[in-house]
Motif scaffolding. Structure first.
Motif, short mmCIF file in Angstrom:
data_model
loop_
_atom_site.label_atom_id
_atom_site.label_comp_id
_atom_site.label_asym_id
_atom_site.label_seq_id
_atom_site.Cartn_x
_atom_site.Cartn_y
_atom_site.Cartn_z
N SER A 144 0.80 -1.31 -0.09
CA SER A 144 -0.01 -0.07 -0.04
C SER A 144 0.85 1.16 0.20
CB SER A 144 -0.99 -0.07 1.34
OG SER A 144 -0.39 0.11 2.49
N GLY A 184 2.59 2.03 -2.35
CA GLY A 184 2.57 2.50 -3.87
C GLY A 184 3.86 2.71 -4.79
N GLN A 185 3.99 3.80 -5.22
CA GLN A 185 4.82 3.75 -6.34
C GLN A 185 6.41 3.71 -5.99
OE1 GLN A 185 2.41 5.89 -5.58
NE2 GLN A 185 1.60 6.89 -7.23
N SER A 189 6.02 -0.63 -9.66
CA SER A 189 5.55 0.56 -9.16
C SER A 189 4.00 0.62 -9.75
CB SER A 189 6.44 1.85 -9.66
OG SER A 189 7.67 1.91 -9.21
N THR A 193 0.05 3.04 -7.97
CA THR A 193 -0.56 3.52 -7.14
C THR A 193 -0.99 2.58 -5.86
OG1 THR A 193 -3.04 3.27 -8.12
CG2 THR A 193 -1.56 5.07 -8.80
N PRO A 194 -1.45 3.10 -4.56
CA PRO A 194 -1.64 2.35 -3.79
C PRO A 194 -2.93 1.35 -4.09
CG PRO A 194 -1.08 4.33 -2.71
CD PRO A 194 -1.00 4.58 -4.21
N GLU A 195 -3.74 2.14 -4.64
CA GLU A 195 -5.09 1.45 -5.06
C GLU A 195 -4.67 0.51 -6.16
OE1 GLU A 195 -5.82 5.26 -3.29
OE2 GLU A 195 -4.63 4.73 -5.11
N GLU A 196 -3.83 0.67 -7.02
CA GLU A 196 -3.44 -0.46 -7.85
C GLU A 196 -2.68 -1.34 -7.22
OE1 GLU A 196 -3.14 2.40 -11.97
OE2 GLU A 196 -1.48 2.30 -10.58
N GLN A 197 -1.68 -1.15 -6.31
CA GLN A 197 -1.12 -2.13 -5.38
C GLN A 197 -2.07 -3.39 -5.03
OE1 GLN A 197 1.94 -2.92 -6.51
NE2 GLN A 197 3.27 -0.64 -6.10
#
Length: 614
Positions: A408, A410-411, A583, A585-589
Motif C-alpha cells: 500500500s 504505492g509507487q 511501481s 498507485t496504492p489502489e492499484e497495488q
C-alpha cells in the motif's frame, strides 16, 4: 596488585578456563586463554564495579563480545569472589547460569553475547546513554575477538562511536590470529586494524597482550583519552601457556586434549582474589524538564495515517515517561519519529542508515534502564533481525516500529515494501506484534507498548486511512475488534492494518446484496485473540484472512495456529501478497495483490456461491 601478581592472576584465569571446559566436555578454552592477561589487568586495575550492586548507576560495564570465551568471564567472576569453585565447574550444565555464551541470567551480564559483532554496537548504546542521557562518567569496556572485526556491524558501531565522540568507550581487540577454521583475514597485522579504526576517527594503541605492564599502560591511556573512543589492539597467542595448543590450528571450540597436564604446565590451580575498585559516587541529578505534549485525539471519519499517530503518541508518551528514548534510522520524517525529537531533543538519537546499530543501541540503552523505541521502514528492519533475535536472548524489552509496510505504500516499489516483517517479528521469543488500522488505535497501542515485558513491534502505514474508533477506546494487547457481525454471517473476514478498510467496503457491498459477512480487526497479531476467532469459526464455519504481507508467517498463519490444537477446523482461506510488486498507485497495488475490496468480495462469492456487484 603488583605486575607479578597480575601475571599469576592471568595464569589462574587460564587454568580456570581449562578446568571449566574440561568439566563440561565442551567450550572454548583456547579463546579464553589468549585474552587472560588483558582480562586480569582490566579486572584488577581499571574496572570500577560493585558486584554486590550490579545496578549501581556508576558501575563500569564489561561486554564480552567474543561470547564464546565465556570460561574467561566466569573465571573473572571467581576471582572477584561472586561465584565459587564448585559453581565454576557447573559450566554448560543443565540449569547452570554459566551458559556456553553469557546471558543476563547472571546479574553481572548486561546483554547476551555470542553472535559475533554485537558487543561493540551494544556498547555504543550504553556509552550514549551514559554520556547524553544520564551524564554519568562510567566507562564501557568491550572485549572482542579479531575474527568478529570482519562483521559489518562492528564498523557501523565504529563510525557511530567516533561521530558521537564517545570517549567513555574502550574497545579491546584480542588479536590472536586464529579463527574457527584457521587464520583470520589480517592475522597479527595490528597495523591493518589500526589504519581502519583511525580512518573512522578512533584513537588506537598497539600492545603485546601478554606484557602486563604494557597492557596496564594502554588501558590507563585509553581511560584518560578525551574526545574520541579508544581501541587497544593486543597481539596475543591463542591457547597461551600450553605448548600443545598455543598458536596451533585445530583446537578452536574444544576442551584441551590433556587438561591435567595443561593445568600443571600453567602452574596449577590458584585462588587469587581481586578486590575490584568500586565506582565513584554518582551525584543525584535533578528531574529533567519535560515539555508537555498533549496526547493525540482524532475524530471518527478523519483521514489520518497511522505513522502520523505513532509520532504524535510517542511525543506524548515522552511527556509522562522520562525514561523513554527514541532512536531513528535517518527516516524520522517518514516514520514521524522526529515529532518526538522536536519535543524531547535530549532523548532523541539519530543512528543514520545503520539498522544494526539502531537496534543494538536500543538494546544497550535498555540495559541501562531506559525504554527505547526504535523506528525505521519495516523493510529495513530485516537487516537487523539477528540483533532483534539476540535482544530477546538478552531479555531486552525494546520497542520497534516498522513504517511503510506492505504494497500500500504505492509507487516506491518492492525494495521499500515491508512484506516479511510480521513473520520475522512473530518468530522472536516473547514478542508482541501489533498492526493497527487507524490513528486512535495506534495511539492507544503506543501507550500499551510502554508496559510490555518483552520486545514489541508496531506496524504502521504510509497512506492516510479513515479513523474508525473514538479517541477514548481501549485496545488491549491480545484483543481484536468485531466491526461487522450478524446472526446470518456466512464468512468471517479477518484483516489487520490497511486491509481492515478494504474488508469493511467488501462487507458493506456483500450485506447490501444479502450476504452476511463478519469482519474482525485483528490488530494484535501476537498474541492473537483466540476466543474471538474460535467463536467466529463456530458461527460462520469459514475464515478468510486478508493481509498486506506475504502469505507465510503473517495474519493467515497466526489465525491458522489457533485451530492447530486438534479441534475441528473451519475452512481457512488466505488472501495475501503472492506476486512481486512493481511501481503503481496504492489502489492499484492492492488490486494487483488481490487484497482490495473487490478481491475480498470475489473470494467471498466463491466461498458462498453467490455473485455480488461491488
Amino acid at each position: 596488585m603488583r605486575d607479578e601478581e597480575l601475571a599469576e592472576l592471568g595464569q589462574q584465569l587460564r587454568v580456570d578456563a581449562v578446568r571449566a571446559a574440561a568439566a563440561a566436555g565442551s567450550g572454548h578454552p583456547t579463546s579464553s586463554m589468549s585474552a587472560a592477561d588483558l582480562a586480569a589487568v582490566l579486572l584488577a586495575r581499571h574496572l570500577r564495579y560493585d558486584f554486590d550492586r550490579p545496578d549501581h548507576p556508576g558501575n563500569d560495564r564489561l561486554i564480552l563480545s567474543k561470547g564464546h570465551a565465556s570460561p574467561l568471564l566466569y573465571a573473572l567472576y571467581r576471582a572477584a569472589g561472586v561465584i565459587d569453585d564448585a559453581e565454576l565447574l557447573t559450566f554448560r550444565r543443565d540449569g547452570s547460569p554459566l551458559e556456553g555464551h553469557p546471558t543476563p541470567r547472571l546479574p553481572w551480564v548486561d546483554v547476551a553475547t555470542g553472535s559475533l559483532g554485537q558487543g561493540l554496537p551494544v556498547g555504543v548504546g550504553m556509552a550514549l546513554a551514559g554520556k547524553r542521557v544520564e551524564q554519568v562518567p562510567y566507562r564501557i569496556w568491550v572485549l572482542c575477538g579479531d575474527s568478529e572485526m570482519a562483521e559489518g556491524s562492528v564498523w557501523e558501531a565504529a563510525e557511530h562511536a567516533a561521530f558521537e565522540r564517545l570517549d567513555n568507550l574502550v574497545l579491546i581487540v584480542d588479536v590472536n590470529r586464529l579463527g574457527q577454521r584457521g587464520p583470520t583475514r589480517e592475522g597479527w597485522d595490528l597495523d591493518a586494524y589500526e589504519r581502519r579504526l583511525r580512518a573512522f576517527g578512533w584513537l588506537t594503541t598497539e600492545v603485546d597482550g601478554h606484557d602486563i605492564a604494557a597492557v596496564d599502560a594502554a588501558l590507563g591511556e585509553a581511560a584518560a583519552n578525551a574526545g574520541k573512543p579508544t581501541a587497544v589492539l593486543a597481539r596475543t597467542h591463542k591457547g597461551r601457556g600450553v605448548a600443545e595448543v598455543e598458536d596451533q590450528e585445530g583446537f578452536h571450540g574444544k576442551p584441551l586434549p590433556h587438561p591435567e597436564e595443561a593445568i600443571r604446565e600453567l602452574g596449577g590451580i590458584r585462588n587469587i582474589h581481586v578486590d575490584v575498585a568500586p565506582p565513584p559516587p554518582v551525584p543525584a541529578r535533578p528531574a529533567p524538564g519535560i515539555r508537555s505534549v498533549d496526547p493525540p485525539r482524532y475524530r471518527v471519519g478523519d483521514e489520518v495515517a497511522t505513522r502520523d499517530a505513532f509520532g504524535a503518541a510517542l511525543a506524548a508518551l515522552g511527556s509522562v515517561r522520562a525514561d523513554v528514548v527514541v532512536l531513528d534510522g535517518e527516516v524520522g520524517d517518514s516514520t514521524r519519529a522526529q515529532v518526538f525529537g522536536r519535543a524531547h531533543p535530549d532523548r532523541y538519537f539519530e543512528c543514520y542508515i545503520a539498522e544494526q546499530q539502531l537496534v543494538a543501541a536500543a538494546v544497550g540503552m535498555r540495559a541501562r534502564g531506559h525504554l527505547p523505541f526504535a523506528a525505521t521502514f519495516a523493510a529495513f528492519l530485516t537487516r537487523a533481525h539477528d540483533f532483534i533475535r539476540m535482544a530477546a536472548v538478552s531479555e531486552a524489552g525494546i520497542q520497534l516500529c516498522g513504517s511503510h509496510s506492505g504494497v500500500s505504500i504505492g509507487q516506491d516499489g518492492p525494495s521499500q515494501m515491508g512484506l516479511e516483517d510480521l513473520a520475522m517479528m512473530r518468530t522472536v521469543h516473547g514478542s508482541t506484534v501489533l498492526c493497527p488500522c487507524d490513528a486512535n488505535q495506534t495511539a492507544c497501542l503506543v501507550r500499551h507498548m510502554a508496559q510490555l515485558p518483552g520486545i514489541g513491534y508496531l506496524r504502521t502505514t504510509r497512506g492516510a486511512g479513515t479513523v474508525l474508533y473514538g479517541p477514548d477506546e481501549d485496545f488491549p494487547v491480545g484483543g481484536s475488534r468485531v466491526l461487522r457481525s450478524g446472526d446470518a454471517d456466512r464468512v468471517t473476514v479477518v484483516a489487520a492494518g490497511v486491509t481492515v478498510h478494504e474488508a469493511l467496503r467488501a462487507a458493506d457491498a456483500l450485506a447490501a446484496a444479502g450476504t452476511g459477512v463478519r469482519v474482525i480487526d485483528l490488530y494484535s497479531v501476537k498474541p492473537v485473540d483466540t476466543a474471538t476467532l474460535q467463536q467466529a469459526a463456530d458461527d460462520t464455519g469459514c475464515l478468510l484472512t486478508v493481509e498486506d504481507h506475504r502469505p507465510e508467517g503473517g495474519v493467515g498463519d497466526a489465525v491458522a495456529e489457533v485451530f492447530a490444537d486438534g479441534r475441528p477446523q473451519p475452512r481457512l482461506v488466505r488472501l495475501a501478497v503472492r506476486t512481486m510488486p512493481g511501481s503503481a498507485t496504492p489502489e492499484e497495488q492492492l488490486r494487483h495483490a488481490g487484497i482490495d475490496a473487490a478481491s475480498i468480495t470475489a473470494a467471498v462469492e466463491l466461498l458462498v456461491g453467490e455473485a455480488v456487484a461491488l
